[in-house]
Structure formats: C-alpha cells, structure tokens
Motif scaffolding. Structure first.
Motif, PDB file in Angstrom:
ATOM      1  N   LYS A  69      -6.538   2.759  -4.855  1.00  0.00           N
ATOM      2  CA  LYS A  69      -5.122   2.981  -5.143  1.00  0.00           C
ATOM      3  C   LYS A  69      -4.761   2.408  -6.511  1.00  0.00           C
ATOM      4  N   GLY A  70      -3.971   3.179  -7.267  1.00  0.00           N
ATOM      5  CA  GLY A  70      -3.398   2.700  -8.515  1.00  0.00           C
ATOM      6  C   GLY A  70      -1.916   2.456  -8.349  1.00  0.00           C
ATOM      7  N   ASN A  71      -1.299   1.863  -9.348  1.00  0.00           N
ATOM      8  CA  ASN A  71       0.131   1.579  -9.244  1.00  0.00           C
ATOM      9  C   ASN A  71       0.968   2.854  -9.183  1.00  0.00           C
ATOM     10  N   HIS A  72       0.478   3.948  -9.768  1.00  0.00           N
ATOM     11  CA  HIS A  72       1.248   5.199  -9.715  1.00  0.00           C
ATOM     12  C   HIS A  72       1.221   5.808  -8.313  1.00  0.00           C
ATOM     13  N   GLU A  73       0.107   5.710  -7.629  1.00  0.00           N
ATOM     14  CA  GLU A  73       0.070   6.151  -6.228  1.00  0.00           C
ATOM     15  C   GLU A  73       0.973   5.265  -5.367  1.00  0.00           C
ATOM     16  N   GLU A  74       0.972   3.980  -5.662  1.00  0.00           N
ATOM     17  CA  GLU A  74       1.840   3.044  -4.929  1.00  0.00           C
ATOM     18  C   GLU A  74       3.310   3.412  -5.106  1.00  0.00           C
ATOM     19  N   MET A  75       3.710   3.692  -6.339  1.00  0.00           N
ATOM     20  CA  MET A  75       5.119   4.017  -6.610  1.00  0.00           C
ATOM     21  C   MET A  75       5.542   5.299  -5.910  1.00  0.00           C
ATOM     22  N   VAL A  76       4.729   6.326  -6.001  1.00  0.00           N
ATOM     23  CA  VAL A  76       5.079   7.612  -5.406  1.00  0.00           C
ATOM     24  C   VAL A  76       5.161   7.511  -3.886  1.00  0.00           C
ATOM     25  N   ALA A  77       4.158   6.892  -3.268  1.00  0.00           N
ATOM     26  CA  ALA A  77       4.146   6.785  -1.808  1.00  0.00           C
ATOM     27  C   ALA A  77       5.312   5.935  -1.307  1.00  0.00           C
ATOM     28  N   ASP A  78       5.620   4.859  -2.021  1.00  0.00           N
ATOM     29  CA  ASP A  78       6.711   3.993  -1.595  1.00  0.00           C
ATOM     30  C   ASP A  78       8.056   4.715  -1.687  1.00  0.00           C
ATOM     31  N   GLN A  79       8.269   5.443  -2.776  1.00  0.00           N
ATOM     32  CA  GLN A  79       9.528   6.166  -2.936  1.00  0.00           C
ATOM     33  C   GLN A  79       9.654   7.309  -1.934  1.00  0.00           C
ATOM     34  N   TYR A  80       8.536   7.894  -1.574  1.00  0.00           N
ATOM     35  CA  TYR A  80       8.547   9.007  -0.625  1.00  0.00           C
ATOM     36  C   TYR A  80       9.048   8.547   0.740  1.00  0.00           C
ATOM     37  N   TYR A  81       8.600   7.378   1.168  1.00  0.00           N
ATOM     38  CA  TYR A  81       8.904   6.910   2.522  1.00  0.00           C
ATOM     39  C   TYR A  81      10.093   5.949   2.603  1.00  0.00           C
ATOM     40  N   ASP A  82      10.435   5.306   1.515  1.00  0.00           N
ATOM     41  CA  ASP A  82      11.472   4.274   1.562  1.00  0.00           C
ATOM     42  C   ASP A  82      12.655   4.665   0.677  1.00  0.00           C
ATOM     43  N   PRO A  83      13.788   5.038   1.278  1.00  0.00           N
ATOM     44  CA  PRO A  83      14.960   5.422   0.477  1.00  0.00           C
ATOM     45  C   PRO A  83      15.504   4.255  -0.342  1.00  0.00           C
TER      46      PRO A  83
END
Length: 227
Positions: A69-83
C-alpha cells in the motif's frame, strides 16, 4: 538484466501504464521471478486503472507479483468509505482512467483491493515498504503511518534493530544519481529510495523514469516515462 531467477522492486508507478509495461518487457519477467511493487499505483499519470488491471492480470496468469500500500491508495480508500475522512485529495486523472466523475463511482473491488494491501514485506535481507520506517521507536514495524508518509527515513535508521537488513522504499522522488550513489553505499547506510519521480520528468533531467531495482544482483535500470 540477468534472465536467471530474479527478485525485482518498483515503486511509485502513479498511473504510468505504458512505462510500467515497458519495464515489464525490460525485466523479461518469468513466473519464477518475483516482482515487488511498493505502492502508489494511482494518481498523477493517465491510466491508474490500467496499471491495476495489468497487476491483476499478471497475478491471474501465475506471475509472482506482490503489492504494498502507498499513501495514495490509503487516501482514496479512506475517502471512499469515510465521509469524515481526514484526507481531501482527489486526482482528476484517476477518475478519468475509470471513466467516472466521482470517487464513489469507482468500482468497489478496486477500492477494496487498495484498502487491503499490506504495509510492508520482508524478503531475504530487505524490508520493503512504501515510504520508509520510523527508527525512533522500539519496533518500527508498528508505525504504519510512517510507512506511508515518512520523508527522511535515512535520518532515523536504527542499525541495531535492522541487524543487517536493508530498507527499500519510494514515496519521495530522488534523482537518478542519488539512487545510484545510495545503492553503492548500502553497507554504510542500509536505506534505498527507488522513486525516480516517473511522472515528474519536466522538473529535472534527473527525474522522469521508473526505477527497476534488481534485488538479487543489487542493480538498477531506469525506464524513461512513456506516458
């Protein structure tokens, strides 16, 4: 590069799908080889979806491709699931590669894949991670935030804890001569950044390539960005 069984590492592809494909051709990857990808497959470059699809196809075809995992995958996944996500970064090229206008329109299987990626892998005498390790704590492998975001892991190295292991990472673009210099001095400082800023070629003639690290033979090849 040698065509014998080899272990490779690449970091920070950032949507540069054509360049990634060129790197695969240069490696002449076989199913006996091992390829370790250190995160940031998405954003900035034109074809994030294509990069992930190629990774999935390689794995489906029986190639030993291991992803972090990179920080860009972290950002996208977090924003997808957490409003109420602490991140607010959205890259228009990521959306365009999927043919969508909003993050939540990206097919969920891509997001779930990003979310589930591990933070590090140990292989032979290497610890592979996206950004680096925080050597200021007793067990650097517990600090997953630093694994995604740290910028100067060289300054915090804990040689005693590493016990001969070498940290290989990306995240912070570095010039080609810097990568080559640090590669030659791993015995003194066991930390190697292999992010040559593939999508940042306009900033410097020393940036703008995908760095392919041959972990087995401790050699590098630079694949100029084609995207």
């Amino acid at each position: 590069m040698s065509k014998t069984t080899t272990k490779y590492a690449i970091s920070d592809i950032h949507g540069a799908h054509q360049t990634f494909q060129a790197a695969l051709e240069i490696m002449n990857l076989t199913k006996e080889d091992e390829l370790y990808l250190l995160g940031d497959y998405i954003d900035r470059g034109p074809d994030s979806k294509g990069v992930i699809d190629t990774i999935w196809q390689l794995q489906a075809d029986g190639y030993q491709v291991h992803c972090l995992k990179g920080n860009h995958e972290e950002m996208v996944a977090d924003q997808y699931y957490d409003p109420y996500s602490k991140y607010s970064y959205k890259d228009p090229q990521l959306m365009a590669s999927f043919g969508v206008y909003g993050l939540r329109e990206i097919p969920r299987n891509y997001i779930d894949w990003m979310r589930a990626l591990p933070h590090y892998i140990e292989v032979d005498d290497y610890i592979l991670v996206h950004a680096g390790l925080n050597g200021l704590i007793d067990d650097p492998l517990r600090d997953t935030d630093s694994m995604l975001w740290i910028r100067d892991s060289r300054s915090t190295l804990n040689h005693q804890w590493l016990d001969g292991r070498i940290v290989v990472h990306g995240h912070t673009p570095i010039a080609r001569y810097g990568i080559q210099h640090y590669l030659q001095h791993l015995d003194q400082v066991p930390d190697l950044n292999i992010d040559n800023g593939c999508v940042f070629g306009r900033r410097s003639d020393q940036l703008g390539s995908l760095c392919v690290l041959d972990l087995t033979n401790r050699d590098v090849v630079f694949v100029k960005c084609l995207d």
